[in-house]
Motif scaffolding. Structure first.
Motif, PDB file in Angstrom:
ATOM      1  N   ILE A  34       1.058  -1.074   0.074  1.00 38.66           N
ATOM      2  CA  ILE A  34       0.389  -0.371   0.360  1.00 38.66           C
ATOM      3  C   ILE A  34       0.493   1.167  -0.013  1.00 38.66           C
ATOM      4  CG2 ILE A  34      -1.888  -1.682   0.611  1.00 38.66           C
ATOM      5  CD1 ILE A  34      -1.393   0.189   4.309  1.00 38.66           C
ATOM      6  N   LYS A  35       0.141   2.603  -0.650  1.00 36.58           N
ATOM      7  CA  LYS A  35       1.395   3.767  -0.586  1.00 36.58           C
ATOM      8  C   LYS A  35       0.814   4.819   0.801  1.00 36.58           C
ATOM      9  CE  LYS A  35       2.232   3.811  -5.742  1.00 36.58           C
ATOM     10  NZ  LYS A  35       1.605   2.960  -6.161  1.00 36.58           N
ATOM     11  N   LEU A  36       1.794   5.084   1.505  1.00 40.08           N
ATOM     12  CA  LEU A  36       1.003   6.017   2.484  1.00 40.08           C
ATOM     13  C   LEU A  36       1.601   6.956   2.419  1.00 40.08           C
ATOM     14  CD1 LEU A  36       2.130   3.135   5.123  1.00 40.08           C
ATOM     15  CD2 LEU A  36      -0.411   4.344   4.945  1.00 40.08           C
ATOM     16  N   THR A  37       1.747   7.926   2.798  1.00 45.46           N
ATOM     17  CA  THR A  37       2.146   9.026   2.756  1.00 45.46           C
ATOM     18  C   THR A  37       2.642   9.690   4.527  1.00 45.46           C
ATOM     19  OG1 THR A  37       0.989  10.501   1.358  1.00 45.46           O
ATOM     20  CG2 THR A  37       2.570  11.792   2.866  1.00 45.46           C
ATOM     21  N   VAL A  38       3.788   9.292   4.579  1.00 46.87           N
ATOM     22  CA  VAL A  38       4.237   9.184   5.846  1.00 46.87           C
ATOM     23  C   VAL A  38       5.418  10.942   5.928  1.00 46.87           C
ATOM     24  CG1 VAL A  38       5.789   8.413   7.905  1.00 46.87           C
ATOM     25  CG2 VAL A  38       4.443   7.054   5.701  1.00 46.87           C
ATOM     26  N   ASN A  39       4.826  11.678   7.102  1.00 45.50           N
ATOM     27  CA  ASN A  39       5.651  13.288   7.626  1.00 45.50           C
ATOM     28  C   ASN A  39       5.574  13.773   6.022  1.00 45.50           C
ATOM     29  OD1 ASN A  39       5.836  12.389  10.146  1.00 45.50           O
ATOM     30  ND2 ASN A  39       7.446  11.767  10.331  1.00 45.50           N
ATOM     31  N   GLY A  40       5.240  13.089   5.378  1.00 47.59           N
ATOM     32  CA  GLY A  40       4.836  14.421   3.810  1.00 47.59           C
ATOM     33  C   GLY A  40       6.136  13.879   2.511  1.00 47.59           C
ATOM     34  N   GLU A  41       5.889  12.578   3.653  1.00 49.17           N
ATOM     35  CA  GLU A  41       7.016  12.044   1.925  1.00 49.17           C
ATOM     36  C   GLU A  41       6.273  10.237   1.431  1.00 49.17           C
ATOM     37  OE1 GLU A  41      10.147  12.696   1.220  1.00 49.17           O
ATOM     38  OE2 GLU A  41       9.940  14.326   2.281  1.00 49.17           O
ATOM     39  N   PRO A  42       5.737  10.155   0.937  1.00 52.09           N
ATOM     40  CA  PRO A  42       6.227   8.540   0.060  1.00 52.09           C
ATOM     41  C   PRO A  42       6.552   7.768   0.427  1.00 52.09           C
ATOM     42  CG  PRO A  42       7.357   9.826  -1.543  1.00 52.09           C
ATOM     43  CD  PRO A  42       7.187  10.865  -0.707  1.00 52.09           C
ATOM     44  N   PHE A  43       5.752   6.783   0.935  1.00 56.03           N
ATOM     45  CA  PHE A  43       6.011   5.389   1.456  1.00 56.03           C
ATOM     46  C   PHE A  43       5.250   4.211   1.520  1.00 56.03           C
ATOM     47  CE2 PHE A  43       7.904   2.670   5.450  1.00 56.03           C
ATOM     48  CZ  PHE A  43       8.684   2.692   5.018  1.00 56.03           C
ATOM     49  N   THR A  44       6.051   3.081   0.847  1.00 60.71           N
ATOM     50  CA  THR A  44       5.563   1.919   0.925  1.00 60.71           C
ATOM     51  C   THR A  44       5.837   1.062   2.091  1.00 60.71           C
ATOM     52  OG1 THR A  44       7.061   1.234  -0.588  1.00 60.71           O
ATOM     53  CG2 THR A  44       5.299   2.482  -2.078  1.00 60.71           C
ATOM     54  N   GLN A  45       4.684  -0.021   2.154  1.00 62.18           N
ATOM     55  CA  GLN A  45       4.726  -0.748   3.073  1.00 62.18           C
ATOM     56  C   GLN A  45       3.400  -1.824   2.807  1.00 62.18           C
ATOM     57  OE1 GLN A  45       5.915   0.502   5.816  1.00 62.18           O
ATOM     58  NE2 GLN A  45       4.885  -1.482   7.816  1.00 62.18           N
ATOM     59  N   PRO A  46       3.753  -3.247   3.362  1.00 56.21           N
ATOM     60  CA  PRO A  46       2.626  -4.195   3.369  1.00 56.21           C
ATOM     61  C   PRO A  46       1.382  -4.643   3.481  1.00 56.21           C
ATOM     62  CG  PRO A  46       4.899  -4.780   4.025  1.00 56.21           C
ATOM     63  CD  PRO A  46       5.451  -3.797   4.152  1.00 56.21           C
ATOM     64  N   ALA A  47       0.702  -4.694   2.657  1.00 53.81           N
ATOM     65  CA  ALA A  47      -0.515  -4.857   2.874  1.00 53.81           C
ATOM     66  C   ALA A  47      -0.340  -5.079   4.067  1.00 53.81           C
ATOM     67  CB  ALA A  47      -1.446  -5.438   1.977  1.00 53.81           C
ATOM     68  N   GLY A  48      -1.565  -5.061   5.036  1.00 55.81           N
ATOM     69  CA  GLY A  48      -1.834  -5.477   5.960  1.00 55.81           C
ATOM     70  C   GLY A  48      -1.299  -5.171   7.333  1.00 55.81           C
ATOM     71  N   SER A  49       0.135  -3.956   7.212  1.00 63.14           N
ATOM     72  CA  SER A  49      -0.045  -3.765   8.073  1.00 63.14           C
ATOM     73  C   SER A  49      -0.341  -2.853   8.969  1.00 63.14           C
ATOM     74  CB  SER A  49       1.883  -2.707   7.305  1.00 63.14           C
ATOM     75  OG  SER A  49       2.374  -3.342   6.395  1.00 63.14           O
ATOM     76  N   THR A  50       0.366  -2.709  10.361  1.00 64.65           N
ATOM     77  CA  THR A  50      -0.369  -2.098  11.569  1.00 64.65           C
ATOM     78  C   THR A  50       0.635  -1.063  11.671  1.00 64.65           C
ATOM     79  OG1 THR A  50       1.288  -3.106  13.092  1.00 64.65           O
ATOM     80  CG2 THR A  50      -1.561  -3.700  12.526  1.00 64.65           C
ATOM     81  N   LEU A  51       0.064   0.230  11.953  1.00 64.81           N
ATOM     82  CA  LEU A  51       0.705   1.347  12.294  1.00 64.81           C
ATOM     83  C   LEU A  51       1.884   0.876  12.928  1.00 64.81           C
ATOM     84  CD1 LEU A  51       1.530   4.870  12.519  1.00 64.81           C
ATOM     85  CD2 LEU A  51      -0.470   4.269  14.345  1.00 64.81           C
ATOM     86  N   GLY A  52       1.567   0.016  14.193  1.00 61.20           N
ATOM     87  CA  GLY A  52       2.692  -0.504  14.982  1.00 61.20           C
ATOM     88  C   GLY A  52       4.198  -0.786  14.468  1.00 61.20           C
ATOM     89  N   ASP A  53       3.815  -1.838  12.770  1.00 61.92           N
ATOM     90  CA  ASP A  53       4.755  -2.120  12.117  1.00 61.92           C
ATOM     91  C   ASP A  53       5.843  -1.261  11.700  1.00 61.92           C
ATOM     92  OD1 ASP A  53       3.830  -4.649  12.640  1.00 61.92           O
ATOM     93  OD2 ASP A  53       2.360  -4.876  11.032  1.00 61.92           O
ATOM     94  N   LEU A  54       4.618  -0.425  11.361  1.00 59.53           N
ATOM     95  CA  LEU A  54       5.470   0.922  10.286  1.00 59.53           C
ATOM     96  C   LEU A  54       6.215   2.023  11.236  1.00 59.53           C
ATOM     97  CD1 LEU A  54       5.549   3.131   8.091  1.00 59.53           C
ATOM     98  CD2 LEU A  54       3.201   4.423   9.245  1.00 59.53           C
ATOM     99  N   LEU A  55       6.093   1.778  13.126  1.00 63.69           N
ATOM    100  CA  LEU A  55       6.966   2.419  13.701  1.00 63.69           C
ATOM    101  C   LEU A  55       8.389   1.282  13.467  1.00 63.69           C
ATOM    102  CD1 LEU A  55       4.522   4.075  16.392  1.00 63.69           C
ATOM    103  CD2 LEU A  55       5.633   4.968  14.389  1.00 63.69           C
ATOM    104  N   ARG A  56       8.253   0.191  13.877  1.00 61.77           N
ATOM    105  CA  ARG A  56       8.827  -0.247  13.597  1.00 61.77           C
ATOM    106  C   ARG A  56      10.650  -0.757  13.138  1.00 61.77           C
ATOM    107  NH1 ARG A  56       5.450  -3.186  17.430  1.00 61.77           N
ATOM    108  NH2 ARG A  56       4.162  -4.023  15.642  1.00 61.77           N
ATOM    109  N   ALA A  57       9.360  -0.554  11.255  1.00 59.15           N
ATOM    110  CA  ALA A  57      10.022  -0.561  10.104  1.00 59.15           C
ATOM    111  C   ALA A  57      10.948   0.877  10.552  1.00 59.15           C
ATOM    112  CB  ALA A  57       9.363  -0.097   9.400  1.00 59.15           C
TER     113      ALA A  57
END
Lengths: 265, 77
Positions: free
Chosen positions: B11-34
């Protein structure tokens, strides 16, 4: 080391019912190093320490999280909304700061002009009203204008923070009369925020009767921040005591200190 | 956002204004750990909503197009 005699000579200092042990509040920005910041904060004796809310650096180009260096159990963290140019932006930052979980206090800034960093008073009043209704304890940075200060008090600010002179300018107290007038007319504490450059500025500011001073650049940009912090601590205490002591009247003529009688004939 | 987009591997996300991809199904916790971020040291806003309950980070599944803001305290006056 300093100020051991002060507790019995000063009056209680409280904002919104919370008592604070130091009338000097300090910022944490612009220090050359974290070590220099910590030694300056320690020397200042400050209890209230301001911080800002910013995006984390995802690529680790900056490791600037202040809580890695500053123990939040040792200080009262006062988050600011510095850099915000509208009430909406400032309230968003305030809510983010509160969500960090330390307290519901906010040093509210709504800047109206990029060059002078002078406040947008209309935005400040709107944001103060909104945040106060949400249970925030709002300390509002404002200009040295009585009517603005009165409006901010009406809007629910727990303290009003008029500037001595523009942020980071070090120009000292430009309008003692305005600051005195604000202090006379407001019921909530008045903390002068911004513009103090050196110890004499802090002393003269406290002599106007205000409840405290918040400063950052005067310490961070001094050649020796810890020494300047101690100087400021002494100056704040000196100015406070001089205010409480009540200065002698100014006279345009000399009055001898020694008896005029008993002179040799 | 189409239904098929949600089922993509990333999935495509915007994290702190920057484009970022993360595996589908990821949680917010996963993003922080990444990003090796300690959840206790940050505050997170997801699609303009502040997440005040940090225990919910591991159950919040991120959606395609989500906007995440991760902030912390820095030095300031």
């Amino acid at each position: 080391m300093a100020t051991t005699a002060l507790p019995s000579l000063d009056t209680q200092f409280a904002i919104a019912g919370r008592e604070f042990r130091s009338r000097l509040m300090v910022g944490t920005g612009k220090y050359a190093s974290n070590e220099e910041m910590l030694s300056a904060i320690e020397a200042s004796g400050a209890e209230v320490v301001t911080v800002a809310v910013r995006r984390v650096s995802l690529d680790r180009s900056r490791d600037d999280g202040i809580l890695h260096h500053l123990d939040p159990s040792q200080f009262f963290l006062l988050s600011n909304t510095a850099g915000c140019y509208s009430a909406d932006e400032a309230t968003r930052y305030a809510r983010l700061a509160r969500a960090a979980g330390f307290n519901e206090w906010i040093k509210l800034e709504v800047i109206g002009d990029q060059e002078t960093l002078l406040p947008d008073v209309a935005g400040l009043i709107d944001a103060t009203r909104e945040l106060a209704a949400e249970g925030f304890k709002v300390m509002a940075y404002t200009n040295d204008d009585l009517v603005s200060a009165l409006r901010l008090e009406d809007a629910g600010a727990v303290a009003v923070m008029p500037l001595a002179s523009p942020i980071g300018s070090g120009l000292g107290l430009l309008n003692p009369f305005s600051i005195r007038t604000i202090k006379h007319r407001l019921s909530v504490p008045v903390i002068v925020d911004a513009g103090v450059g050196t110890a004499s500025d802090a002393c003269v500011t406290m002599e106007q009767g205000v409840d405290g001073i918040l400063m950052n650049t005067a310490l961070a940009a001094a050649r020796d921040p810890a020494r300047m912090a101690m100087a400021m601590r002494l100056a704040v205490d000196a100015g406070r005591l001089a205010y409480l002591a009540g200065r002698m009247p100014r006279r345009e003529i000399a009055v001898p200190s020694s008896p005029t009688a008993g002179m040799l004939g | 956002m189409t239904h098929s987009a949600v089922q993509q591997a990333e999935i495509k996300l915007t994290v702190n204004g920057e484009p970022f991809t993360q595996p589908a199904g990821s949680t917010l916790g996963d993003l922080l750990r990444a990003h090796s971020l300690d959840a206790r040291m940050v505050v997170v806003e997801y699609n303009r909503q502040i997440l005040r309950d940090r225990t919910a980070y591991d159950t919040l599944v991120l959606a395609e197009g989500g906007a995440v803001e991760i902030v912390h305290f820095v030095g300031g006056g």
